[in-house]
Design a protein around this motif. Structure first.
Motif, PDB file in Angstrom:
ATOM      1  N   THR A   1       0.849  -1.190   0.000  1.00  0.00           N
ATOM      2  CA  THR A   1       0.000   0.000   0.000  1.00  0.00           C
ATOM      3  C   THR A   1       0.885   1.240   0.000  1.00  0.00           C
ATOM      4  N   ASP A   2       0.265   2.389  -0.046  1.00  0.00           N
ATOM      5  CA  ASP A   2       0.967   3.668   0.109  1.00  0.00           C
ATOM      6  C   ASP A   2       0.014   4.604   0.851  1.00  0.00           C
ATOM      7  N   LEU A   3      -0.110   4.365   2.147  1.00  0.00           N
ATOM      8  CA  LEU A   3      -1.083   5.110   2.940  1.00  0.00           C
ATOM      9  C   LEU A   3      -0.746   6.598   2.964  1.00  0.00           C
ATOM     10  N   ASN A   4      -1.766   7.394   2.941  1.00  0.00           N
ATOM     11  CA  ASN A   4      -1.603   8.844   2.920  1.00  0.00           C
ATOM     12  C   ASN A   4      -1.412   9.366   4.352  1.00  0.00           C
ATOM     13  N   ILE A   5      -0.223   9.093   4.888  1.00  0.00           N
ATOM     14  CA  ILE A   5       0.132   9.566   6.232  1.00  0.00           C
ATOM     15  C   ILE A   5       1.414  10.381   6.081  1.00  0.00           C
ATOM     16  N   SER A   6       1.321  11.679   6.308  1.00  0.00           N
ATOM     17  CA  SER A   6       2.487  12.555   6.137  1.00  0.00           C
ATOM     18  C   SER A   6       3.306  12.640   7.413  1.00  0.00           C
ATOM     19  N   ASP A   7       4.521  13.196   7.292  1.00  0.00           N
ATOM     20  CA  ASP A   7       5.361  13.413   8.478  1.00  0.00           C
ATOM     21  C   ASP A   7       4.648  14.317   9.480  1.00  0.00           C
TER      22      ASP A   7
ATOM     23  N   LEU B   1      -2.807   2.540  11.533  1.00  0.00           N
ATOM     24  CA  LEU B   1      -2.491   2.256  10.131  1.00  0.00           C
ATOM     25  C   LEU B   1      -3.370   1.126   9.597  1.00  0.00           C
ATOM     26  N   ASN B   2      -3.616   0.126  10.410  1.00  0.00           N
ATOM     27  CA  ASN B   2      -4.476  -0.986   9.981  1.00  0.00           C
ATOM     28  C   ASN B   2      -5.913  -0.526   9.731  1.00  0.00           C
ATOM     29  N   ILE B   3      -6.408   0.354  10.589  1.00  0.00           N
ATOM     30  CA  ILE B   3      -7.767   0.883  10.393  1.00  0.00           C
ATOM     31  C   ILE B   3      -7.843   1.679   9.085  1.00  0.00           C
ATOM     32  N   ILE B   4      -6.842   2.532   8.854  1.00  0.00           N
ATOM     33  CA  ILE B   4      -6.834   3.360   7.645  1.00  0.00           C
ATOM     34  C   ILE B   4      -6.681   2.501   6.396  1.00  0.00           C
ATOM     35  N   ARG B   5      -5.855   1.464   6.492  1.00  0.00           N
ATOM     36  CA  ARG B   5      -5.660   0.572   5.338  1.00  0.00           C
ATOM     37  C   ARG B   5      -6.985  -0.075   4.932  1.00  0.00           C
ATOM     38  N   GLN B   6      -7.751  -0.496   5.915  1.00  0.00           N
ATOM     39  CA  GLN B   6      -8.991  -1.214   5.622  1.00  0.00           C
ATOM     40  C   GLN B   6     -10.215  -0.295   5.506  1.00  0.00           C
TER      41      GLN B   6
ATOM     42  N   PRO C   1     -10.304   3.416   4.181  1.00  0.00           N
ATOM     43  CA  PRO C   1      -9.641   4.621   3.680  1.00  0.00           C
ATOM     44  C   PRO C   1     -10.376   5.923   4.012  1.00  0.00           C
ATOM     45  N   GLU C   2     -11.679   5.825   4.262  1.00  0.00           N
ATOM     46  CA  GLU C   2     -12.451   7.031   4.554  1.00  0.00           C
ATOM     47  C   GLU C   2     -12.342   7.464   6.020  1.00  0.00           C
ATOM     48  N   ALA C   3     -11.630   6.681   6.855  1.00  0.00           N
ATOM     49  CA  ALA C   3     -11.555   6.958   8.297  1.00  0.00           C
ATOM     50  C   ALA C   3     -10.936   8.340   8.555  1.00  0.00           C
TER      51      ALA C   3
END
Length: 438
Positions: free
Chosen positions: A362-368, A401-406, A408-410
């Motif tokens: 994946t490439d989750l949209n989580i910035s620094d 990260l697991n919640i966001i992966r599964q 995406p609208e979280a």
């Protein structure tokens, strides 16, 4: 991306850390803020490789990274051609006992023996067969017999004699029975007798509970028990070194379970055993052995139940009085693990995000910036200064990260705000601490 990480390592890192435990493999990819401790460990391993023996105590709060440091030690030691074994203290095992609890610890150590080609453990059988092959080759050369021919039944006695001779040269206490078990293993090995080989391995791993059973199966009159298991560990250390390995490193985690022993006389006997091992190593009575204990500050410094309750250990393990948080002494037996600072945790979380993406493709949209917001949220929670540990920070981050992966609208901000801080110490330790304060 993290350099040279393998899919198996990434999966181990993510799955283990989400479960609140240290991964068995791949820890080098998530090591931050421990360079001085690692350099000290490398130096200690070199000393052991050169023939010294050492004991180290890795001390820190729950979740502070003690188990992680032991796994880093494993990685470094395996690369330096050490045989490594890991075991946890539990309520059912200990260093000193007369009801079988010490030999349970010994069996756990033998089950978890690892080498570089088998870093996840279970390498004892591989090592035995490698050593036997070395003896066979040496015997064949000395007697001018071909390597194929020497495996015939007519040379069985010759090989048996060579095995026992070699064992006698490298062992002291218990060498005859130890050698007899190795000979039985050899017989099963060359004859294809799987039951005999399995029984010999069972003896060497300390899994026989009665002498009668061992005598019936193998013709050996003694067994490994609570009183002789440490001698057998030293015998194995010498065997491994004779094979060309650098030494034998044994890591013993969860030492708080010795602190929890309720009967003071039994607890003191265990501390006496630690003293005996300590003296053996630092007085040169054993070579190429490196034993690490990991425990909490209570296990070390509590003067009613901890190691400091045993005066002979307290005098040996008190910290260098000139050491400060800035001026560290990593050569002393006790190494206190300081908490990771916020910058180090930030670097760690960035690495974990990359490993998480690699593992799940994946490439989750989580910035620094969002990682920084997560840290601000979690470190500003009530109770964070008292109870928050790196383990809990990591687990919460990966769970998000697991919640966001599964999903995406979280809403990431809401997830960050839902974090709660809890006391990770076991309930029985909290009760013990309360009793101590009365």
């Amino acid at each position: 991306m993290i350099d040279n990480i393998k899919p198996k390592e990434a999966a181990s890192i993510v799955n283990s850390l989400v479960s609140g435990v240290v991964p068995k493999i791949g820890v080098q990819h998530i090591t931050v803020g421990r360079s001085e401790e690692i350099n000290a460990a490398i130096g200690a391993l070199q000393d052991v490789k050169n023939g010294l023996s050492l004991v180290k105590f890795w001390i820190g709060d729950f979740g502070s990274g003690k188990s992680f440091m032991l796994h880093v030690l494993n990685t470094v030691a395996l690369k330096q051609k050490f045989v490594v074994a890991n075991a946890d203290f539990t309520p059912d095992n200990r260093l000193y006992a007369n009801d079988g609890k010490s030999v349970i610890l010994y069996s756990a150590i033998m089950d978890n023996i690892a080498i570089q080609t088998k870093p996840e453990g279970g390498a004892l059988q591989t090592l035995l067969e490698k050593w036997i092959e070395q003896v066979i080759a040496k015997t064949a050369e000395e007697n001018h017999i071909s390597l194929t021919e020497i495996r015939d039944d007519q040379y069985l006695t010759l090989i048996q004699h060579s095995i026992m001779k070699t064992i006698n040269e490298i062992t002291e206490v218990g060498g005859f029975d130890f050698g007899s078990a190795v000979i039985k293993y050899y017989e099963g090995y060359v004859k294809g007798d799987e039951l005999l080989r399995r029984n010999a391995l069972k003896w060497l791993k300390g899994e026989y509970s009665t002498k009668t059973e061992a005598r019936q199966d193998l013709g050996i009159r003694e067994i490994i028990n609570d009183s002789n298991y440490y001698d057998m560990l030293k015998n194995f250390c010498k065997l491994f070194v004779s094979m060309g390995y650098s030494g034998f490193m044994i890591n013993l985690d969860e030492a708080i379970n010795l602190y929890k022993i309720s009967v003071s006389a039994s607890r003191e006997k265990n501390y006496e055993k630690i003293l005996s091992i300590y003296n053996d190593c630092f007085q040169g009575k054993v070579s190429n052995l490196f034993i690490n204990f990991a425990g909490t500050k209570e296990f070390l410094e509590n003067e009613r139940r901890g190691l400091f309750s045993y005066q002979a250990l307290k005098s040996r393990l008190e910290s260098n009085k000139f050491e400060t948080s800035e001026l560290r002494d990593f050569a002393q037996p006790v190494i206190k693990l300081m908490p990771l600072n916020h910058n180090e945790i930030f670097v760690l979380l960035k690495k974990l995000k990359l490993i998480f993406d690699f593992n799940y493709q994946t490439d989750l949209n989580i910035s620094d910036e969002e990682i920084s917001v997560f840290m601000e949220e979690i470190f500003n929670k009530p109770g964070a200064s008292e109870f928050l540990t790196p383990r809990e920070v990591i687990r919460d981050f990966l769970n998000i990260l697991n919640i966001i992966r599964q999903n995406p609208e979280a809403d990431k901000r809401r997830l960050f705000g839902d974090i709660e801080i809890s006391d990770e110490r076991p309930n029985d330790l909290i009760i013990l601490d309360s009793i101590e304060e009365l």
